[in-house]
Design a protein around this motif. Structure first.
Motif, PDB file in Angstrom:
ATOM      1  N   THR A 149     -26.104 -45.024 -27.181  1.00  0.00           N
ATOM      2  CA  THR A 149     -26.441 -45.146 -28.601  1.00  0.00           C
ATOM      3  C   THR A 149     -25.220 -44.879 -29.465  1.00  0.00           C
ATOM      4  O   THR A 149     -24.968 -45.602 -30.437  1.00  0.00           O
ATOM      5  N   MET A 150     -24.456 -43.845 -29.125  1.00  0.00           N
ATOM      6  CA  MET A 150     -23.250 -43.514 -29.888  1.00  0.00           C
ATOM      7  C   MET A 150     -22.225 -44.641 -29.783  1.00  0.00           C
ATOM      8  O   MET A 150     -21.587 -44.993 -30.773  1.00  0.00           O
ATOM      9  N   ALA A 151     -22.074 -45.214 -28.593  1.00  0.00           N
ATOM     10  CA  ALA A 151     -21.115 -46.305 -28.411  1.00  0.00           C
ATOM     11  C   ALA A 151     -21.543 -47.524 -29.218  1.00  0.00           C
ATOM     12  O   ALA A 151     -20.715 -48.164 -29.881  1.00  0.00           O
ATOM     13  N   ALA A 152     -22.829 -47.830 -29.187  1.00  0.00           N
ATOM     14  CA  ALA A 152     -23.316 -48.983 -29.947  1.00  0.00           C
ATOM     15  C   ALA A 152     -23.146 -48.747 -31.444  1.00  0.00           C
ATOM     16  O   ALA A 152     -22.757 -49.662 -32.184  1.00  0.00           O
ATOM     17  N   ALA A 153     -23.411 -47.537 -31.889  1.00  0.00           N
ATOM     18  CA  ALA A 153     -23.274 -47.225 -33.311  1.00  0.00           C
ATOM     19  C   ALA A 153     -21.814 -47.309 -33.743  1.00  0.00           C
ATOM     20  O   ALA A 153     -21.505 -47.829 -34.820  1.00  0.00           O
ATOM     21  N   SER A 154     -20.912 -46.836 -32.916  1.00  0.00           N
ATOM     22  CA  SER A 154     -19.493 -46.894 -33.288  1.00  0.00           C
ATOM     23  C   SER A 154     -18.986 -48.329 -33.282  1.00  0.00           C
ATOM     24  O   SER A 154     -18.149 -48.695 -34.105  1.00  0.00           O
ATOM     25  N   MET A 155     -19.498 -49.154 -32.370  1.00  0.00           N
ATOM     26  CA  MET A 155     -19.076 -50.557 -32.341  1.00  0.00           C
ATOM     27  C   MET A 155     -19.609 -51.290 -33.566  1.00  0.00           C
ATOM     28  O   MET A 155     -18.909 -52.111 -34.152  1.00  0.00           O
ATOM     29  N   MET A 156     -20.842 -50.973 -33.959  1.00  0.00           N
ATOM     30  CA  MET A 156     -21.408 -51.629 -35.140  1.00  0.00           C
ATOM     31  C   MET A 156     -20.667 -51.199 -36.396  1.00  0.00           C
ATOM     32  O   MET A 156     -20.406 -52.008 -37.276  1.00  0.00           O
ATOM     33  N   THR A 157     -20.311 -49.950 -36.480  1.00  0.00           N
ATOM     34  CA  THR A 157     -19.580 -49.444 -37.629  1.00  0.00           C
ATOM     35  C   THR A 157     -18.177 -50.044 -37.667  1.00  0.00           C
ATOM     36  O   THR A 157     -17.693 -50.463 -38.713  1.00  0.00           O
ATOM     37  N   ALA A 158     -17.535 -50.107 -36.515  1.00  0.00           N
ATOM     38  CA  ALA A 158     -16.176 -50.638 -36.454  1.00  0.00           C
ATOM     39  C   ALA A 158     -16.153 -52.141 -36.709  1.00  0.00           C
ATOM     40  O   ALA A 158     -15.199 -52.667 -37.267  1.00  0.00           O
ATOM     41  N   ALA A 159     -17.203 -52.849 -36.314  1.00  0.00           N
ATOM     42  CA  ALA A 159     -17.232 -54.304 -36.479  1.00  0.00           C
ATOM     43  C   ALA A 159     -17.216 -54.703 -37.953  1.00  0.00           C
ATOM     44  O   ALA A 159     -16.646 -55.722 -38.311  1.00  0.00           O
ATOM     45  N   GLY A 160     -17.800 -53.894 -38.795  1.00  0.00           N
ATOM     46  CA  GLY A 160     -17.838 -54.240 -40.205  1.00  0.00           C
ATOM     47  C   GLY A 160     -16.695 -53.660 -41.008  1.00  0.00           C
ATOM     48  O   GLY A 160     -16.568 -53.939 -42.192  1.00  0.00           O
TER      49      GLY A 160
ATOM     50  N   GLN B 195     -30.573 -38.596 -17.964  1.00  0.00           N
ATOM     51  CA  GLN B 195     -30.954 -39.860 -18.595  1.00  0.00           C
ATOM     52  C   GLN B 195     -30.798 -39.776 -20.110  1.00  0.00           C
ATOM     53  O   GLN B 195     -30.349 -40.728 -20.747  1.00  0.00           O
ATOM     54  N   ALA B 196     -31.167 -38.639 -20.688  1.00  0.00           N
ATOM     55  CA  ALA B 196     -31.034 -38.476 -22.135  1.00  0.00           C
ATOM     56  C   ALA B 196     -29.567 -38.497 -22.549  1.00  0.00           C
ATOM     57  O   ALA B 196     -29.214 -39.104 -23.566  1.00  0.00           O
ATOM     58  N   LYS B 197     -28.699 -37.847 -21.761  1.00  0.00           N
ATOM     59  CA  LYS B 197     -27.264 -37.866 -22.068  1.00  0.00           C
ATOM     60  C   LYS B 197     -26.721 -39.288 -22.013  1.00  0.00           C
ATOM     61  O   LYS B 197     -25.928 -39.687 -22.860  1.00  0.00           O
ATOM     62  N   THR B 198     -27.133 -40.048 -21.010  1.00  0.00           N
ATOM     63  CA  THR B 198     -26.689 -41.433 -20.890  1.00  0.00           C
ATOM     64  C   THR B 198     -27.167 -42.250 -22.076  1.00  0.00           C
ATOM     65  O   THR B 198     -26.403 -43.032 -22.647  1.00  0.00           O
ATOM     66  N   GLN B 199     -28.413 -42.055 -22.453  1.00  0.00           N
ATOM     67  CA  GLN B 199     -28.963 -42.796 -23.591  1.00  0.00           C
ATOM     68  C   GLN B 199     -28.228 -42.438 -24.885  1.00  0.00           C
ATOM     69  O   GLN B 199     -27.929 -43.317 -25.688  1.00  0.00           O
ATOM     70  N   VAL B 200     -27.912 -41.165 -25.067  1.00  0.00           N
ATOM     71  CA  VAL B 200     -27.170 -40.743 -26.255  1.00  0.00           C
ATOM     72  C   VAL B 200     -25.780 -41.377 -26.260  1.00  0.00           C
ATOM     73  O   VAL B 200     -25.311 -41.864 -27.291  1.00  0.00           O
ATOM     74  N   ALA B 201     -25.126 -41.399 -25.108  1.00  0.00           N
ATOM     75  CA  ALA B 201     -23.790 -41.998 -25.023  1.00  0.00           C
ATOM     76  C   ALA B 201     -23.832 -43.484 -25.363  1.00  0.00           C
ATOM     77  O   ALA B 201     -22.977 -43.986 -26.106  1.00  0.00           O
TER      78      ALA B 201
END
Length: 180
Positions: A117-128, A109-115
Motif C-alpha cells: 500500500t505504501m509503495a502504491a501510494a508513493s508511486m501515485m504521488t510521484a507520478a503526478g 501478511q499485514a506488514k506485506t500489505q502495508v508495504a
C-alpha cells in the motif's frame, strides 16, 4: 491446635484435610495452599490424578518459597488431566502454539500489505509530481551507488533516456562501463 486452613476460619480444616476427612494438624503441608472454602474442590483433582501422598512429597521436596507456585501448577495440571486424560495441559499448550503461529502469519501478511500500500501510494504521488519523481530517482541512484560501493562500482542512468543504466567499475574489476 487446628490450622486456619490457608486463611479460612480458625479451627476449620484446610481444603485438603476437608476432602480427606481428617483433622488438620498445625504442620499440615497443604494448609497454606488449599483454603477451607474452595480448596477441597481443587484438592479433589490433585488427589484423583496424583494422590495425596505424592502431592505431599512433591510439596516437601520444594523450597518453601516456591511451594505456592508448585501447588498452583499441580492443581492446574490435575484439572487439565481430568478434562483431557491423554494430553492434559499439553493440549492447551499446543492450542496456544497454533494460535501464536496463526497470529505471526497474520502479522507478516499485514506488514506485506502495508508495504504494498505504501509503495502504491508513493508511486501515485510521484507520478503526478515531477519534483517527487526526481527525488525518487535520486534516492534510487543513491541506493544503487551505496549497494555497489563495496565492489568499487556504481550505476547511473544512461544519457540516451532509455530505462537501462550504465554500470561503472574501478579497482580490481576491469575498468569501464557496462549496461544492465
Amino acid at each position: 491446635m487446628a490450622s486456619t486452613g490457608g486463611g479460612g476460619v480458625p479451627g476449620s480444616p484446610c481444603g485438603a484435610c476437608k476432602f480427606l476427612r481428617r483433622k488438620c494438624a498445625a504442620e499440615c503441608i497443604f494448609a497454606p495452599y488449599f483454603c477451607a472454602e474452595d480448596g477441597a474442590a481443587q484438592f479433589a483433582a490433585i488427589h484423583k490424578v496424583f494422590g495425596a501422598s505424592n502431592a505431599a512429597k512433591l510439596l516437601q521436596q520444594v523450597a518453601p518459597g516456591d511451594r505456592s507456585e508448585v501447588a498452583a501448577t499441580v492443581t492446574y495440571e490435575a484439572q487439565a488431566r481430568l478434562r483431557d486424560p491423554i494430553y492434559g495441559c499439553v493440549a492447551h499448550i499446543f492450542a496456544l502454539q497454533q494460535q501464536l503461529a496463526t497470529l505471526q502469519m497474520q502479522v507478516a501478511q499485514a506488514k506485506t500489505q502495508v508495504a504494498h500500500t505504501m509503495a502504491a501510494a508513493s508511486m501515485m504521488t510521484a507520478a503526478g509530481n515531477p519534483l517527487l519523481q526526481q527525488q525518487q530517482q535520486a534516492w534510487q541512484l543513491e541506493q544503487s551507488m551505496t549497494s555497489t560501493q563495496s565492489s568499487d562500482c556504481y550505476s547511473a542512468p544512461r544519457s540516451d533516456g532509455s530505462s537501462l543504466q550504465e554500470m561503472y567499475c574501478f579497482g580490481e574489476q576491469e575498468e569501464g562501463s557496462y549496461s544492465r
